[in-house]
Write an enzyme that holds these catalytic residues in place. Sequence first.
Site, PDB file in Angstrom:
ATOM      1  N   VAL A 114       4.648  -3.664   0.807  1.00 43.43           N
ATOM      2  CA  VAL A 114       5.225  -2.474   0.655  1.00 43.43           C
ATOM      3  C   VAL A 114       4.711  -1.468   1.855  1.00 43.43           C
ATOM      4  CG1 VAL A 114       5.457  -0.147  -0.771  1.00 43.43           C
ATOM      5  CG2 VAL A 114       5.565  -2.499  -1.773  1.00 43.43           C
ATOM      6  N   ASP A 155       6.227   3.329  -5.862  1.00 41.53           N
ATOM      7  CA  ASP A 155       6.376   3.172  -7.480  1.00 41.53           C
ATOM      8  C   ASP A 155       6.041   3.691  -8.347  1.00 41.53           C
ATOM      9  OD1 ASP A 155       7.722   0.865  -8.664  1.00 41.53           O
ATOM     10  OD2 ASP A 155       5.648  -0.096  -9.359  1.00 41.53           O
TER      11      ASP A 155
END
Length: 261
Positions: free
Chosen positions: A37, A120
Site C-alpha cells: 500500500v 483502510d
Amino acid sequence: MAQPNQQKFPAVQGGGSLIVAWQIKGKRVLVVGGGEVAAGRILNCLNADALVTVVSPLARLNSEVAYRVAQNEVTHIDRNFEPSDLDGADMVLVAVDDPEASSTIWKLCKEKRIIANIADVPPECDFYFGSVHRDGPLQIMVSTNGKGPRLASTIRKFIAKQLPSNAGSAIETVGQLRVKLRQIAPRPEDGPKRMAWMTKVSDAYSLSQMCELTEEDMANLLRYYPSGKVPSMDVLQSLRGNPDGSKLDVFDGSFGFSVGA
C-alpha cells in the site's frame, strides 16, 4: 423578492467528497510504512513531483519501496515512526498493519493540523485515494469515498477501455495550442475571447484529428482567431504548404479566412 425556480438548479447530493487535482509539487509528504500500500502511495506522490520521505525499518520495505530508496527517489528513515517525523510535513500517509499506532499518528496529525490519510480506516482520513487512469496529461480518478476501492479499480478499467488510445496526445496538442494562442493574445482582457475560441476548437475536431495537428496546422489555425472562426479539418489540411489559401475558393484576403465551422 421572487423565489428562484428550483427546477432550474441541480439537486444537492450530500455524502460525497470534493474531488480536486491537488498540486503537491515540491511539498513534503511523509509516508509511514514500506509495504504494498505504501508503494502505491509513494508512486502517486512521486508522479505529482512531491518530496517523499519514507519511515520504515529497512527489513520491512517491499521490493518496490526498496527500489525507490536505492534510486534516491525518496528519503528513507530506517526505523519506526517517531512524533518528530511530522516536523515540516505537509501531508502524512500511514500504511502500517498496526491500528493502534495508526490512530496515534492520526491524532498527532490533527494536533499539528497536518492533513493525513490512514490506509483502510476511512474515518481517519482527510481525503481518499481513488483509482486513477493516466495517459500523459490526462488523469481520470474514480472514487467510491472509501467504500469500495477494488470496485473503483474495476470501474476505472472499464472507463479506460472506452477512451481512444491517443487521448493523452490530443490533450498535449491542445495545451501547445493554448500556449501559442496566449502568445498572440496575451492581455488579461483577451481571456474571454481566448476561452470561447478554444472551446470552438475543442468542439470542432475529434481526438484523433487533434493528434494529427502539425506545427504548421496550428500556425494556420491561429490565423482564424481574430475572426473567432474555426476552419474544418479539410480546410486546415488544404492549407499545408499553401498558407496564403490560394487554392481555396473562399479566401477574402483578410487576416483569417472567411470559412469556418
